[in-house]
Design an enzyme around this catalytic site. Structure first.
Site, PDB file in Angstrom:
ATOM      1  N   HIS A  52       0.362  -1.551   0.085  1.00 23.03           N
ATOM      2  CA  HIS A  52      -0.061   0.053  -0.019  1.00 23.03           C
ATOM      3  C   HIS A  52       0.636   1.403  -0.169  1.00 23.03           C
ATOM      4  O   HIS A  52       2.055   0.947   0.464  1.00 23.03           O
ATOM      5  CB  HIS A  52      -0.802   0.014   1.265  1.00 23.03           C
ATOM      6  CG  HIS A  52      -1.545  -1.368   0.842  1.00 23.03           C
ATOM      7  ND1 HIS A  52      -2.283  -1.795   0.088  1.00 23.03           N
ATOM      8  CD2 HIS A  52      -1.565  -2.126   2.290  1.00 23.03           C
ATOM      9  CE1 HIS A  52      -3.134  -3.030   1.231  1.00 23.03           C
ATOM     10  NE2 HIS A  52      -3.025  -3.512   1.780  1.00 23.03           N
ATOM     11  N   GLU A  79      -1.272  -0.494   8.342  1.00 22.08           N
ATOM     12  CA  GLU A  79      -1.906  -1.458   9.325  1.00 22.08           C
ATOM     13  C   GLU A  79      -1.989  -2.410  10.010  1.00 22.08           C
ATOM     14  O   GLU A  79      -0.168  -2.514  10.263  1.00 22.08           O
ATOM     15  CB  GLU A  79      -3.174  -2.733   8.014  1.00 22.08           C
ATOM     16  CG  GLU A  79      -2.069  -3.422   7.148  1.00 22.08           C
ATOM     17  CD  GLU A  79      -2.943  -4.127   6.372  1.00 22.08           C
ATOM     18  OE1 GLU A  79      -3.883  -4.101   6.239  1.00 22.08           O
ATOM     19  OE2 GLU A  79      -1.837  -3.740   5.352  1.00 22.08           O
ATOM     20  N   ARG A 103      -2.127  -4.264  -6.222  1.00 23.71           N
ATOM     21  CA  ARG A 103      -0.763  -5.675  -6.413  1.00 23.71           C
ATOM     22  C   ARG A 103      -0.062  -5.608  -7.174  1.00 23.71           C
ATOM     23  O   ARG A 103       0.218  -5.862  -8.058  1.00 23.71           O
ATOM     24  CB  ARG A 103      -3.099  -6.505  -6.487  1.00 23.71           C
ATOM     25  CG  ARG A 103      -2.494  -8.170  -6.758  1.00 23.71           C
ATOM     26  CD  ARG A 103      -4.041  -8.752  -7.426  1.00 23.71           C
ATOM     27  NE  ARG A 103      -5.239  -8.180  -6.763  1.00 23.71           N
ATOM     28  CZ  ARG A 103      -6.018  -7.727  -6.890  1.00 23.71           C
ATOM     29  NH1 ARG A 103      -6.184  -7.415  -8.542  1.00 23.71           N
ATOM     30  NH2 ARG A 103      -6.717  -7.408  -6.466  1.00 23.71           N
TER      31      ARG A 103
END
Length: 321
Positions: A103, A120, A198
């Site tokens: 990310h 995260e 991705r």
């Protein structure tokens, strides 16, 4: 604003790699055998969770914030992030390996996507024998070596594989290449962003038989190519007290293991989220008692200064911004 524990309707997401543990382990009302995510608390446009209890039932989280910004978020959170809810709370069930991904950080995400970046953390709720995460590189790599491995089909040889078991916790900085391995059920706390790059998907095809989109060029400027042993969260499990689990500019998380009632006090700077990991508890605030169990999430507005957790046994994550 009337102050009480807020309960939202989760949003279930079908995923190619999803399974059925959200239903079979966490007893969620998630139909199907490929439900990969339960969005517990979200202000993401188009995917905002809706309040289901109390006088504000039917309002989405952004609508509630729009009506009572300071009372819900806390004035300090409001000053830092505006009226956009800054975090996203999920439970994730990976029946199969997720794609290898990363990310972007705040600056890149803001420039390219008008979005927060995505840092995260994960707390492992259940893991099949031999289950692993991919977290970062085995050693420092150059951009050129990474590209060669990606083009040559040997990217997985460069990556670090991390065995996991229930109770393990991990912090994933933006830019760190990673993937959740098959057989893992976890709680995820992240910045409020749905931006993912991705880079490798094991050549899998979706339900329509198509290869999923890759973002290899976008990822090049976002990847941290260094090996960093900064992702394992070591934390205390002392009972009946708050144990610091993760600290960051975006969210702070404590671990609580309770076998008796606990009184809580808050400074009004931030809202507070409780994710129940095991057992059951009742959160009492503003004269309202709301029971929740493993796999459920409650939120207290920042204007709540006192609350009580009543329980005979539970594990919780307590999250603030």
């Amino acid at each position: 604003m009337e102050l009480y524990p807020l309960k939202f309707q989760p949003i279930f997401k079908e995923r190619l790699w999803g399974g059925n543990k959200l239903r079979t382990v966490l007893e969620k009302e998630a139909d199907g055998d490929t439900v990969g995510e339960s969005w517990e608390l979200s202000g993401v446009p188009g995917d905002a969770t809706t309040l289901v209890n109390g006088p504000y039932a039917g309002k989405t989280l952004p609508e509630l914030i729009g009506e009572f910004p300071g009372e819900v978020l806390g004035n300090e959170v409001l000053e830092r992030f505006g009226e956009e809810f800054p975090i996203l709370i999920k439970f994730i069930d990976a029946r199969l390996d997720l794609s290898i991904q990363l990310h972007p950080g705040d600056e890149l995400a803001r420039t390219r996507h008008n979005s927060f970046g995505k840092t995260e953390m994960w707390y492992i709720l259940d893991a099949d024998p031999g289950a692993e995460l991919i977290v970062g590189f085995r050693e420092d790599v150059s951009r050129e070596r990474y590209q060669q491995a990606l083009e040559g089909g040997t990217l997985t040889d460069l990556l670090h594989y991390q065995p996991v078991s229930t109770g393990d916790a991990f912090f994933i900085n933006s830019g760190k290449i990673h993937a959740i391995g098959g057989g893992i059920l976890l709680a995820e706390i992240q910045q409020s962003s749905d931006v993912t790059y991705r880079v490798y998907d094991f050549n899998r095809r979706d339900a329509q038989g198509k290869l999923r989109e890759l973002h290899t060029d976008l990822a090049l400027d976002a990847i941290d190519y260094r090996r960093r042993d900064d992702f394992v969260l070591d934390y205390s499990r002392q009972p009946n007290t708050s144990n610091s689990l993760a600290r960051s500019p975006y969210f702070n998380t404590d671990y609580l293991k309770l076998d008796r009632d606990r009184d809580l006090q808050f400074d009004g700077k931030s809202f507070t989220v409780f994710m129940c990991l095991s057992g059951t508890a009742t959160l009492v605030a503003g004269g309202v008692a709301e029971e929740f169990r493993a796999g459920e999430t409650l939120m207290l507005p920042a204007a709540v200064h006192k609350a009580r957790l009543a329980t005979n046994g539970c594990e919780l994550l307590q999250v603030t911004a």
